[in-house]
Design a protein around this motif. Structure first.
Motif, PDB file in Angstrom:
ATOM      1  N   TYR A  24      26.359 -36.843  48.870  1.00 33.67           N
ATOM      2  CA  TYR A  24      27.234 -36.350  50.565  1.00 33.67           C
ATOM      3  C   TYR A  24      28.985 -36.945  49.916  1.00 33.67           C
ATOM      4  CZ  TYR A  24      23.322 -36.454  53.141  1.00 33.67           C
ATOM      5  OH  TYR A  24      22.095 -36.323  53.731  1.00 33.67           O
ATOM      6  N   GLY A  25      29.612 -37.086  48.739  1.00 33.69           N
ATOM      7  CA  GLY A  25      31.010 -37.492  48.594  1.00 33.69           C
ATOM      8  C   GLY A  25      31.589 -38.152  49.776  1.00 33.69           C
ATOM      9  N   GLN A  26      30.169 -39.373  49.438  1.00 30.81           N
ATOM     10  CA  GLN A  26      30.871 -40.475  50.299  1.00 30.81           C
ATOM     11  C   GLN A  26      31.790 -41.859  49.418  1.00 30.81           C
ATOM     12  OE1 GLN A  26      27.451 -41.069  52.657  1.00 30.81           O
ATOM     13  NE2 GLN A  26      28.454 -40.262  54.880  1.00 30.81           N
ATOM     14  N   PHE A  27      32.320 -42.555  49.675  1.00 29.41           N
ATOM     15  CA  PHE A  27      32.983 -43.610  48.894  1.00 29.41           C
ATOM     16  C   PHE A  27      34.212 -43.940  50.101  1.00 29.41           C
ATOM     17  CE2 PHE A  27      32.700 -40.096  45.664  1.00 29.41           C
ATOM     18  CZ  PHE A  27      31.868 -40.747  44.695  1.00 29.41           C
ATOM     19  N   PHE A  28      34.079 -45.265  49.749  1.00 29.07           N
ATOM     20  CA  PHE A  28      35.018 -46.311  51.277  1.00 29.07           C
ATOM     21  C   PHE A  28      36.266 -47.141  50.877  1.00 29.07           C
ATOM     22  CE2 PHE A  28      30.397 -44.762  52.631  1.00 29.07           C
ATOM     23  CZ  PHE A  28      30.654 -44.148  53.794  1.00 29.07           C
ATOM     24  N   THR A  29      36.346 -47.317  50.968  1.00 24.04           N
ATOM     25  CA  THR A  29      38.196 -47.932  51.179  1.00 24.04           C
ATOM     26  C   THR A  29      37.351 -49.908  52.057  1.00 24.04           C
ATOM     27  OG1 THR A  29      39.696 -46.452  51.862  1.00 24.04           O
ATOM     28  CG2 THR A  29      41.105 -48.268  51.302  1.00 24.04           C
ATOM     29  N   SER A  30      38.257 -50.566  50.544  1.00 20.11           N
ATOM     30  CA  SER A  30      37.922 -51.984  51.459  1.00 20.11           C
ATOM     31  C   SER A  30      38.991 -52.953  51.880  1.00 20.11           C
ATOM     32  CB  SER A  30      37.672 -52.366  49.299  1.00 20.11           C
ATOM     33  OG  SER A  30      39.004 -52.532  48.996  1.00 20.11           O
ATOM     34  N   LYS A  31      38.541 -53.555  52.400  1.00 19.03           N
ATOM     35  CA  LYS A  31      38.869 -54.026  53.254  1.00 19.03           C
ATOM     36  C   LYS A  31      40.494 -54.529  52.964  1.00 19.03           C
ATOM     37  CE  LYS A  31      38.945 -57.858  56.308  1.00 19.03           C
ATOM     38  NZ  LYS A  31      37.942 -59.638  56.612  1.00 19.03           N
ATOM     39  N   GLU A  32      40.444 -54.998  51.803  1.00 16.20           N
ATOM     40  CA  GLU A  32      42.014 -55.358  51.374  1.00 16.20           C
ATOM     41  C   GLU A  32      42.835 -53.872  50.644  1.00 16.20           C
ATOM     42  OE1 GLU A  32      38.405 -58.420  50.731  1.00 16.20           O
ATOM     43  OE2 GLU A  32      38.568 -56.012  49.635  1.00 16.20           O
ATOM     44  N   THR A  33      42.405 -52.832  50.360  1.00 15.70           N
ATOM     45  CA  THR A  33      43.394 -51.355  50.539  1.00 15.70           C
ATOM     46  C   THR A  33      43.621 -51.094  51.441  1.00 15.70           C
ATOM     47  OG1 THR A  33      42.007 -51.342  48.375  1.00 15.70           O
ATOM     48  CG2 THR A  33      43.152 -50.008  49.192  1.00 15.70           C
ATOM     49  N   ALA A  34      42.896 -51.018  53.039  1.00 22.16           N
ATOM     50  CA  ALA A  34      43.527 -50.934  54.273  1.00 22.16           C
ATOM     51  C   ALA A  34      44.182 -51.453  54.309  1.00 22.16           C
ATOM     52  CB  ALA A  34      42.109 -51.131  55.070  1.00 22.16           C
ATOM     53  N   ARG A  35      44.142 -52.927  54.831  1.00 22.67           N
ATOM     54  CA  ARG A  35      44.886 -53.618  55.196  1.00 22.67           C
ATOM     55  C   ARG A  35      46.373 -53.519  54.020  1.00 22.67           C
ATOM     56  NH1 ARG A  35      43.968 -57.836  58.395  1.00 22.67           N
ATOM     57  NH2 ARG A  35      41.544 -57.861  58.812  1.00 22.67           N
ATOM     58  N   PHE A  36      46.370 -53.667  52.522  1.00 15.92           N
ATOM     59  CA  PHE A  36      47.293 -52.933  52.201  1.00 15.92           C
ATOM     60  C   PHE A  36      48.079 -52.455  52.240  1.00 15.92           C
ATOM     61  CE2 PHE A  36      49.216 -50.598  48.786  1.00 15.92           C
ATOM     62  CZ  PHE A  36      50.575 -51.466  47.749  1.00 15.92           C
ATOM     63  N   MET A  37      47.310 -50.799  52.739  1.00 19.18           N
ATOM     64  CA  MET A  37      48.225 -49.775  52.657  1.00 19.18           C
ATOM     65  C   MET A  37      48.742 -49.632  54.133  1.00 19.18           C
ATOM     66  SD  MET A  37      45.596 -46.783  50.910  1.00 19.18           S
ATOM     67  CE  MET A  37      46.422 -45.057  51.429  1.00 19.18           C
ATOM     68  N   SER A  38      47.899 -50.375  55.581  1.00 20.21           N
ATOM     69  CA  SER A  38      48.492 -50.533  56.791  1.00 20.21           C
ATOM     70  C   SER A  38      49.580 -50.841  56.407  1.00 20.21           C
ATOM     71  CB  SER A  38      47.596 -50.713  57.169  1.00 20.21           C
ATOM     72  OG  SER A  38      47.234 -52.438  56.913  1.00 20.21           O
ATOM     73  N   GLY A  39      49.933 -52.193  55.482  1.00 22.70           N
ATOM     74  CA  GLY A  39      51.060 -52.695  55.808  1.00 22.70           C
ATOM     75  C   GLY A  39      52.521 -52.115  54.561  1.00 22.70           C
ATOM     76  N   LEU A  40      51.356 -51.674  54.088  1.00 20.23           N
ATOM     77  CA  LEU A  40      52.978 -50.575  53.315  1.00 20.23           C
ATOM     78  C   LEU A  40      54.397 -49.760  54.702  1.00 20.23           C
ATOM     79  CD1 LEU A  40      51.275 -48.579  51.360  1.00 20.23           C
ATOM     80  CD2 LEU A  40      52.447 -50.247  50.789  1.00 20.23           C
ATOM     81  N   TYR A  41      53.588 -50.041  55.586  1.00 19.18           N
ATOM     82  CA  TYR A  41      54.619 -48.926  57.354  1.00 19.18           C
ATOM     83  C   TYR A  41      55.340 -50.054  57.951  1.00 19.18           C
ATOM     84  CZ  TYR A  41      52.526 -45.410  54.854  1.00 19.18           C
ATOM     85  OH  TYR A  41      52.034 -43.718  53.807  1.00 19.18           O
ATOM     86  N   THR A  42      56.426 -49.641  58.832  1.00 22.22           N
ATOM     87  CA  THR A  42      57.212 -50.222  59.579  1.00 22.22           C
ATOM     88  C   THR A  42      57.616 -49.170  60.196  1.00 22.22           C
ATOM     89  OG1 THR A  42      58.045 -52.471  58.758  1.00 22.22           O
ATOM     90  CG2 THR A  42      58.918 -51.991  59.843  1.00 22.22           C
TER      91      THR A  42
END
Length: 62
Positions: A24-42
């Motif tokens: 199905y092409g399902q690949f999931f982002t890890s919790k650590e990566t999601a937190r890192f990416m969301s922390g890039l923005y202010t």
């Protein structure tokens, strides 16, 4: 809230074989990566409108 989505995603991953998710092409982002990416923005508090491009384009934690 992020922890809730992580928990639900992990339950799904545990219940669905990797081979089938790959079909199905399902690949999931890890919790650590999601937190890192969301922390890039202010986001400044004085903005009345914010536009965000969700590069993940999925229904996961991003």
């Amino acid at each position: 809230m992020l922890d809730y989505f992580i928990e639900r995603t992990n339950k799904y991953i545990d219940s669905m074989p990797k081979k089938e998710r790959k079909q199905y092409g399902q690949f999931f982002t890890s919790k650590e990566t999601a937190r890192f990416m969301s922390g890039l923005y202010t986001i400044p508090e004085n903005l009345s409108k914010v536009r965000i491009l969700d590069a993940g384009a999925g229904s996961g934690i991003l």
